[in-house]
Design an enzyme around this catalytic site. Sequence first.
Site, short mmCIF file in Angstrom:
data_model
loop_
_atom_site.label_atom_id
_atom_site.label_comp_id
_atom_site.label_asym_id
_atom_site.label_seq_id
_atom_site.Cartn_x
_atom_site.Cartn_y
_atom_site.Cartn_z
NE ARG A 198 -3.35 0.17 3.09
CZ ARG A 198 -3.75 0.05 4.25
NH1 ARG A 198 -4.20 -1.17 4.78
NH2 ARG A 198 -3.82 1.42 4.90
NE ARG A 250 -1.86 4.39 7.64
CZ ARG A 250 -1.64 3.26 7.39
NH1 ARG A 250 -0.39 3.39 6.51
NH2 ARG A 250 -2.03 2.13 7.61
#
Length: 219
Positions: free
Chosen positions: A160, A171
Amino acid sequence: MRVVFLGPPGAGKGTQARRLADRYGIPQVATGDMLREAMASGSELGQRARAYVELGELVPDDVMLAVVEDRLRRPDAERGFVLDGFPRTLAQAEGLDDLLRRLGRRLDAVVLFQVPEETVVRRLAGRWTCPACGRVFHESYSPPRTPGVCDADGSPLVQREDDRPETVRRRLAVYAEQTAPVVEYYRARGLLHSVDGSQDPDAVAEAVEAVLRHLVEVR
Ligand code: ADP
Ligand code: ADP
């Protein structure tokens, strides 16, 4: 069974949600997978979500609540579901409560996967995902039978974009700022069960099972 899986990126939510869903025959409702599918198909949702996902930021609450409401209203979610990656903000947690009230349902449990930060960073750096079925592998911890190929459907695995180190840092910060309060929200409601997510996947699955078995017994 209606369960929420909580924990930082890389905690193992997807891995365990897949197992639980297979075991109980309930859908795994993984909002990240749903957004990636929407982005790949170029739908309006995908176009809206892309900028947030690529930066490691959260997609707006109203968008996510609409996506989840649609999904939980489908007939296969009537017998239960495991929510993987939702809710991620207090507003989403409150919106989920409201939605479940309208549907005449309640959550049975929230499982928090506790994993040290250095472990999740290692996990995300080696994560390989099947774009077709969403199954995840790790190049060292749970390698596919054939390198680069999904065990379940033979699709080529991908890494990803948002698992790059700089996006991972963002994140993790977003988790600490916006998702950590959701842990307290569920603790205050007596729904929270913590599991040591740093063990091997079978041991984590056993710990999840112990939590859920107990719930079924006390009912
Ligand atoms: P992870 O596997 O790291 O927990 P996900 O696949 O669940 O990540 O999510 C990937 C990205 O999709 C998130 O960084 C965010 O941009 C977006 N996303 C997923 N779920 C939500 C949500 N409930 N609210 C807002 N954004 C979300
Ligand atoms: P999340 O959905 O919470 O982001 P994943 O289930 O995608 O987490 O797991 C992140 C990475 O760590 C994947 O590469 C997965 O194969 C690996 N992984 C998951 N659980 C474990 C575990 N218990 N031990 C070691 N690696 C794991």
